[in-house]
Design a protein around this motif. Structure first.
Motif, PDB file in Angstrom:
ATOM      1  N   GLN A 178      31.674  42.943 -54.082  1.00  0.00           N
ATOM      2  CA  GLN A 178      32.124  41.712 -53.423  1.00  0.00           C
ATOM      3  C   GLN A 178      31.833  41.747 -51.918  1.00  0.00           C
ATOM      4  O   GLN A 178      31.460  40.738 -51.312  1.00  0.00           O
ATOM      5  CB  GLN A 178      33.618  41.486 -53.670  1.00  0.00           C
ATOM      6  CG  GLN A 178      33.881  41.069 -55.113  1.00  0.00           C
ATOM      7  CD  GLN A 178      35.346  40.969 -55.454  1.00  0.00           C
ATOM      8  OE1 GLN A 178      36.198  41.457 -54.711  1.00  0.00           O
ATOM      9  NE2 GLN A 178      35.655  40.380 -56.584  1.00  0.00           N
ATOM     10  N   ILE A 179      31.987  42.937 -51.320  1.00  0.00           N
ATOM     11  CA  ILE A 179      31.684  43.071 -49.881  1.00  0.00           C
ATOM     12  C   ILE A 179      30.206  42.793 -49.638  1.00  0.00           C
ATOM     13  O   ILE A 179      29.838  42.068 -48.713  1.00  0.00           O
ATOM     14  CB  ILE A 179      32.082  44.484 -49.373  1.00  0.00           C
ATOM     15  CG1 ILE A 179      33.604  44.616 -49.322  1.00  0.00           C
ATOM     16  CG2 ILE A 179      31.481  44.765 -47.996  1.00  0.00           C
ATOM     17  CD1 ILE A 179      34.099  46.021 -49.007  1.00  0.00           C
ATOM     18  N   LEU A 180      29.342  43.367 -50.501  1.00  0.00           N
ATOM     19  CA  LEU A 180      27.899  43.151 -50.344  1.00  0.00           C
ATOM     20  C   LEU A 180      27.550  41.670 -50.437  1.00  0.00           C
ATOM     21  O   LEU A 180      26.781  41.144 -49.626  1.00  0.00           O
ATOM     22  CB  LEU A 180      27.119  43.917 -51.424  1.00  0.00           C
ATOM     23  CG  LEU A 180      26.980  45.425 -51.256  1.00  0.00           C
ATOM     24  CD1 LEU A 180      26.215  46.015 -52.438  1.00  0.00           C
ATOM     25  CD2 LEU A 180      26.285  45.799 -49.950  1.00  0.00           C
ATOM     26  N   ILE A 181      28.138  40.991 -51.443  1.00  0.00           N
ATOM     27  CA  ILE A 181      27.835  39.564 -51.624  1.00  0.00           C
ATOM     28  C   ILE A 181      28.296  38.767 -50.388  1.00  0.00           C
ATOM     29  O   ILE A 181      27.577  37.917 -49.866  1.00  0.00           O
ATOM     30  CB  ILE A 181      28.495  39.018 -52.913  1.00  0.00           C
ATOM     31  CG1 ILE A 181      27.844  39.671 -54.136  1.00  0.00           C
ATOM     32  CG2 ILE A 181      28.392  37.499 -52.994  1.00  0.00           C
ATOM     33  CD1 ILE A 181      28.554  39.425 -55.445  1.00  0.00           C
ATOM     34  N   GLN A 236      27.758  24.203 -40.220  1.00  0.00           N
ATOM     35  CA  GLN A 236      26.813  24.810 -41.165  1.00  0.00           C
ATOM     36  C   GLN A 236      27.563  25.108 -42.471  1.00  0.00           C
ATOM     37  O   GLN A 236      28.670  25.665 -42.431  1.00  0.00           O
ATOM     38  CB  GLN A 236      26.302  26.122 -40.555  1.00  0.00           C
ATOM     39  CG  GLN A 236      25.280  26.859 -41.384  1.00  0.00           C
ATOM     40  CD  GLN A 236      25.114  28.286 -40.895  1.00  0.00           C
ATOM     41  OE1 GLN A 236      26.104  28.962 -40.594  1.00  0.00           O
ATOM     42  NE2 GLN A 236      23.886  28.747 -40.798  1.00  0.00           N
ATOM     43  N   GLU A 237      26.965  24.715 -43.602  1.00  0.00           N
ATOM     44  CA  GLU A 237      27.598  25.011 -44.894  1.00  0.00           C
ATOM     45  C   GLU A 237      26.618  25.797 -45.756  1.00  0.00           C
ATOM     46  O   GLU A 237      25.436  25.452 -45.840  1.00  0.00           O
ATOM     47  CB  GLU A 237      28.026  23.716 -45.585  1.00  0.00           C
ATOM     48  CG  GLU A 237      29.155  23.044 -44.826  1.00  0.00           C
ATOM     49  CD  GLU A 237      29.701  21.791 -45.505  1.00  0.00           C
ATOM     50  OE1 GLU A 237      30.912  21.578 -45.449  1.00  0.00           O
ATOM     51  OE2 GLU A 237      28.905  21.017 -46.073  1.00  0.00           O
ATOM     52  N   ILE A 238      27.101  26.823 -46.402  1.00  0.00           N
ATOM     53  CA  ILE A 238      26.216  27.711 -47.155  1.00  0.00           C
ATOM     54  C   ILE A 238      26.807  27.980 -48.545  1.00  0.00           C
ATOM     55  O   ILE A 238      28.011  28.188 -48.682  1.00  0.00           O
ATOM     56  CB  ILE A 238      25.992  29.024 -46.361  1.00  0.00           C
ATOM     57  CG1 ILE A 238      25.098  30.001 -47.117  1.00  0.00           C
ATOM     58  CG2 ILE A 238      27.275  29.715 -45.973  1.00  0.00           C
ATOM     59  CD1 ILE A 238      24.524  31.105 -46.220  1.00  0.00           C
ATOM     60  N   THR A 239      25.939  27.896 -49.552  1.00  0.00           N
ATOM     61  CA  THR A 239      26.388  28.240 -50.907  1.00  0.00           C
ATOM     62  C   THR A 239      25.432  29.276 -51.485  1.00  0.00           C
ATOM     63  O   THR A 239      24.251  29.315 -51.138  1.00  0.00           O
ATOM     64  CB  THR A 239      26.376  27.008 -51.845  1.00  0.00           C
ATOM     65  OG1 THR A 239      25.141  26.328 -51.666  1.00  0.00           O
ATOM     66  CG2 THR A 239      27.513  26.073 -51.588  1.00  0.00           C
ATOM     67  N   LEU A 240      25.962  30.102 -52.357  1.00  0.00           N
ATOM     68  CA  LEU A 240      25.142  31.124 -53.001  1.00  0.00           C
ATOM     69  C   LEU A 240      24.854  30.658 -54.426  1.00  0.00           C
ATOM     70  O   LEU A 240      25.779  30.448 -55.210  1.00  0.00           O
ATOM     71  CB  LEU A 240      25.906  32.457 -53.020  1.00  0.00           C
ATOM     72  CG  LEU A 240      25.172  33.654 -53.581  1.00  0.00           C
ATOM     73  CD1 LEU A 240      24.000  34.032 -52.681  1.00  0.00           C
ATOM     74  CD2 LEU A 240      26.119  34.853 -53.705  1.00  0.00           C
ATOM     75  N   GLU A 241      23.565  30.462 -54.721  1.00  0.00           N
ATOM     76  CA  GLU A 241      23.201  30.004 -56.067  1.00  0.00           C
ATOM     77  C   GLU A 241      22.142  30.924 -56.629  1.00  0.00           C
ATOM     78  O   GLU A 241      21.061  31.056 -56.040  1.00  0.00           O
ATOM     79  CB  GLU A 241      22.661  28.561 -56.007  1.00  0.00           C
ATOM     80  CG  GLU A 241      23.753  27.534 -55.772  1.00  0.00           C
ATOM     81  CD  GLU A 241      23.196  26.141 -55.506  1.00  0.00           C
ATOM     82  OE1 GLU A 241      22.022  25.892 -55.797  1.00  0.00           O
ATOM     83  OE2 GLU A 241      23.955  25.322 -54.976  1.00  0.00           O
ATOM     84  N   ASN A 242      22.436  31.564 -57.757  1.00  0.00           N
ATOM     85  CA  ASN A 242      21.506  32.500 -58.409  1.00  0.00           C
ATOM     86  C   ASN A 242      20.911  33.508 -57.438  1.00  0.00           C
ATOM     87  O   ASN A 242      19.706  33.737 -57.408  1.00  0.00           O
ATOM     88  CB  ASN A 242      20.357  31.735 -59.097  1.00  0.00           C
ATOM     89  CG  ASN A 242      20.880  30.711 -60.067  1.00  0.00           C
ATOM     90  OD1 ASN A 242      21.832  30.992 -60.794  1.00  0.00           O
ATOM     91  ND2 ASN A 242      20.298  29.521 -60.058  1.00  0.00           N
ATOM     92  N   GLY A 243      21.762  34.073 -56.608  1.00  0.00           N
ATOM     93  CA  GLY A 243      21.317  35.134 -55.697  1.00  0.00           C
ATOM     94  C   GLY A 243      20.633  34.639 -54.434  1.00  0.00           C
ATOM     95  O   GLY A 243      20.229  35.447 -53.599  1.00  0.00           O
ATOM     96  N   ASN A 244      20.493  33.298 -54.284  1.00  0.00           N
ATOM     97  CA  ASN A 244      19.873  32.782 -53.062  1.00  0.00           C
ATOM     98  C   ASN A 244      20.842  31.873 -52.312  1.00  0.00           C
ATOM     99  O   ASN A 244      21.672  31.206 -52.926  1.00  0.00           O
ATOM    100  CB  ASN A 244      18.599  31.994 -53.397  1.00  0.00           C
ATOM    101  CG  ASN A 244      17.520  32.940 -53.897  1.00  0.00           C
ATOM    102  OD1 ASN A 244      17.216  33.957 -53.278  1.00  0.00           O
ATOM    103  ND2 ASN A 244      16.976  32.618 -55.056  1.00  0.00           N
TER     104      ASN A 244
END
Ligand SMILES: Cc1cc2nc3c(=O)[nH]c(=O)nc-3n(C[C@H](O)[C@H](O)[C@H](O)COP(=O)(O)OP(=O)(O)OC[C@H]3O[C@@H](n4cnc5c(N)ncnc54)[C@H](O)[C@@H]3O)c2cc1C
Length: 276
Positions: A178-181, A236-244
């Protein structure tokens, strides 16, 4: 530093007008975090985030009001839950079933178990130290890029690398992942900020060799330029989708005009408890 603080040092034999003062840094605030609406609800209905975990602190820390911000967020979330989510209450059995379903990925991951050689506890120390170096107060584009690449490799090779065979180390392994992600997302946000022309602001210094160092005694690693005031209105908004990471920018919402005329507030309170 304020005058009484400077005098305090002087009384103890340290003259700050002629001597350098060694300091240690720690993070006081997370000026970013999970996106929430005005009831502190995240994009997952029924999941609320307050305090440092919520992205309510903005570019600058809220100047001694973080504790109040956490209390206000919690109270508003509680009002909303009491008014709007009573009907979606699940009983204990239902909750356990939902939990089991969602934990299945973690269980599968734990069953994959003991292939690696390195203890998660040691890896956590390594990775958090790297984040302090790269994503702390002084940030450099190349260092951020190389940390992102390293984290991507660590996530891809996770089960070959990490060793766990008891409850403590299994919890450590989940925490490490979880820390890495989380680091991956935060560092990508920083890199995008730099790539979009972002400069130093708030409590982060972005190395900028076109700028100047704050003091002659400091190396060019500390050279920086300040961000313009207008850019502070951009979110700025950021989402993680399939590792990207998918990153978008938007304008901050206008602060609404308050209609705090007593009769109006009292009427709407009787209609909906002022929860809408
Ligand atoms: C040095 C310093 C000075 C500050 N001064 C002020 C001030 O003067 N005024 C002000 O308003 N604010 C101040 N703040 C900020 C304020 O303290 C924080 O904003 C506030 O305490 C955050 O509360 P929180 O509940 O969101 O997070 P936290 O208080 O950080 O609580 C998070 C909790 O979660 C636990 N936790 C973490 N990971 C896990 C896990 N995996 N499983 C289970 N538990 C976990 C942690 O142990 C911790 O107890 C200061 C902060 C610092 C660091």
């Amino acid at each position: 530093m304020n005058a009484p603080a400077v005098n305090f040092y002087k009384e103890h034999g340290v003259d700050l007008s002629s001597e350098m003062l060694e300091i240690s840094l720690c993070a006081q605030h997370n000026n970013g975090g999970l996106s929430v609406d005005l009831w502190w609800q995240t994009n997952i209905p029924g999941v609320f985030s307050v305090g440092e975990a919520a992205a309510t602190h903005g570019v600058y820390r809220p100047g001694g009001s973080a504790l109040n911000a956490g209390q206000v967020g919690s109270t508003r979330a509680a009002h909303f839950i009491a008014a709007k989510r009573r009907d979606v209450f699940v009983d204990t059995e239902g909750f356990v079933n939902i939990l089991k379903k969602n934990l299945e990925t973690s269980f599968n991951f734990l069953r994959s178990g003991t292939a690696g050689r390195e203890k998660p506890q040691n890896l956590i120390v390594e990775t958090t130290e790297r984040m302090s170096r790269v994503g702390g107060a002084v940030r450099n584009k190349q260092a951020i890029e190389s940390a992102i690449n390293a984290i991507r490799v660590e996530l891809e090779n996770f089960s070959e690398r990490v060793w766990f065979d008891d409850t403590e180390s299994a919890i450590g392994a989940i925490k490490y992942r979880q820390i890495l992600i989380t680091q991956f997302v935060y560092l990508n946000a920083m890199l995008d900020y730099i790539n979009c022309g972002g400069k130093s602001r708030g409590s982060a210094l972005y190395t900028d060799f076109g700028g100047c160092a704050p003091h002659d005694a400091l190396s060019s690693q500390f050279a920086f330029q300040l961000e313009s005031a207008e850019a502070e209105n951009e979110i700025q908004e950021i989402t993680l989708e399939n590792g990207n990471c998918k990153i978008t920018w938007r304008e901050a919402r206008e602060i609404p005009e308050e209609d705090s005329f007593f009769e109006n507030v009292w009427r709407s309170f009787r209609e909906n408890g002022n929860v809408y």
